[in-house]
Design an enzyme around this catalytic site. Structure first.
Site, PDB file in Angstrom:
ATOM      1  N   GLU A  81       0.804  -1.217   0.000  1.00 49.14           N
ATOM      2  CA  GLU A  81       0.000   0.000   0.000  1.00 49.14           C
ATOM      3  C   GLU A  81       0.839   1.270   0.000  1.00 49.14           C
ATOM      4  O   GLU A  81       0.336   2.357  -0.289  1.00 49.14           O
ATOM      5  CB  GLU A  81      -0.940   0.016   1.210  1.00 49.14           C
TER       6      GLU A  81
ATOM      7  N   GLU B 113       7.453 -22.174   7.114  1.00 51.98           N
ATOM      8  CA  GLU B 113       7.823 -21.328   8.246  1.00 51.98           C
ATOM      9  C   GLU B 113       8.860 -21.975   9.165  1.00 51.98           C
ATOM     10  O   GLU B 113       9.398 -21.335  10.064  1.00 51.98           O
ATOM     11  CB  GLU B 113       6.592 -20.950   9.062  1.00 51.98           C
TER      12      GLU B 113
END
EC number: 4.2.1.126
Length: 269
Positions: A78, A109
């Site tokens: 953004e 992960e």
């Protein structure tokens, strides 16, 4: 036991009515901003270190897995349209790569070495800041990434929702937003995710303001990528210059940003 994995304050959820479920979720959500308020001093110290580094050309790099990784990518993605900055100023990396944005990548992960490899794909800058995001504070991908970054003398921080986690022990600035048990036990996309989102908003917004990407309270460098943003920019120029809508829009489109259009107007007035 980790706070993020502790048993919900609520039980027999399937027996609750829809209004009861919604009201109770909302009641828990109210705990989040208060928990964030408790760590503003740590966030302040971190941002004070990030800004001069970025002024020297450093990047802000988020690393995370699952929900935490997606939140970092969301915040990073953004920044260019909102503040008109290059796409490599703020970078979001997720365990498992871009494929993991939509679907979980098994065991991604758990690789403690992969995050540093992912970071290195963007090159190395001694003024970079690495922020590890992990609600549990135990994710190997994130811990390994910040640990190696710190060994390479980069500024490091974390956003976690457990106190005194292994992740916190590896960074310069540990932002621990302890929001308590989730409404659905262990579902850290809820309160923990909301807390992480709020902190990321605070960090990136404050950094961008201090880097001069906001004037007054306006996003004067935003990208004109759709009709809504062109209309918003037109209104900003009308307010700043007194021009009518047609002239303000023409000026905006010819100059490419609110900042440039406003500066052009007063320079050639």
């Amino acid at each position: 036991m980790k706070v993020t994995e502790s048993t919900s304050y609520y039980d027999n959820l399937e027996q609750m009515s829809i209004p009861e479920l919604l009201e109770n979720i909302n009641r828990e959500d109210h705990r989040v901003p208060e928990a964030v308020k408790e760590v503003i001093s740590v966030i302040t110290s971190l941002v004070e270190e990030i800004v001069p580094r970025m002024e020297r050309g450093g990047r802000l790099i988020y690393i995370g897995a699952g929900t935490s990784g997606r939140l970092g990518i969301l915040d990073a993605s953004e920044c260019p349209p909102t503040y008109g900055v290059p796409h490599d100023w703020v970078i979001g990396l997720i365990a498992g790569g871009d494929a993991a944005i939509r679907k979980a990548v098994e065991n991604a992960e758990d690789d403690a070495n992969q995050a540093w490899k992912d970071i290195q794909e963007y090159g190395f800058n001694p003024d970079d800041t690495i922020i590890g995001i992990a609600a549990s504070g135990t994710t190997p991908y994130v811990i390994g990434g910040v640990k190696t970054a710190k060994e390479n003398e980069l500024l490091t921080a974390c956003i976690t929702c457990n106190p005194n986690s292994p992740l916190s022990q590896e960074v310069d600035f540990a932002i621990e937003v302890v929001v308590g048990p989730e409404f659905v036990t262990g579902s850290t996309r809820m309160k923990a995710g909301t807390a992480q989102k709020l902190v990321l908003n605070m960090i990136s917004t404050t950094v961008m303001i201090k880097l001069g990407r906001v004037k007054g309270n306006k996003m004067v460098d935003m990208q004109l990528s759709n009709a809504k943003l062109i209309n918003r920019g037109t209104l900003m120029i009308m307010e700043a210059t007194g021009l009518d809508e047609e002239k303000a829009r023409e000026l905006l489109l010819s100059q490419g940003s609110v900042r440039k259009a406003t500066e052009y107007h007063y320079k050639n007035k």
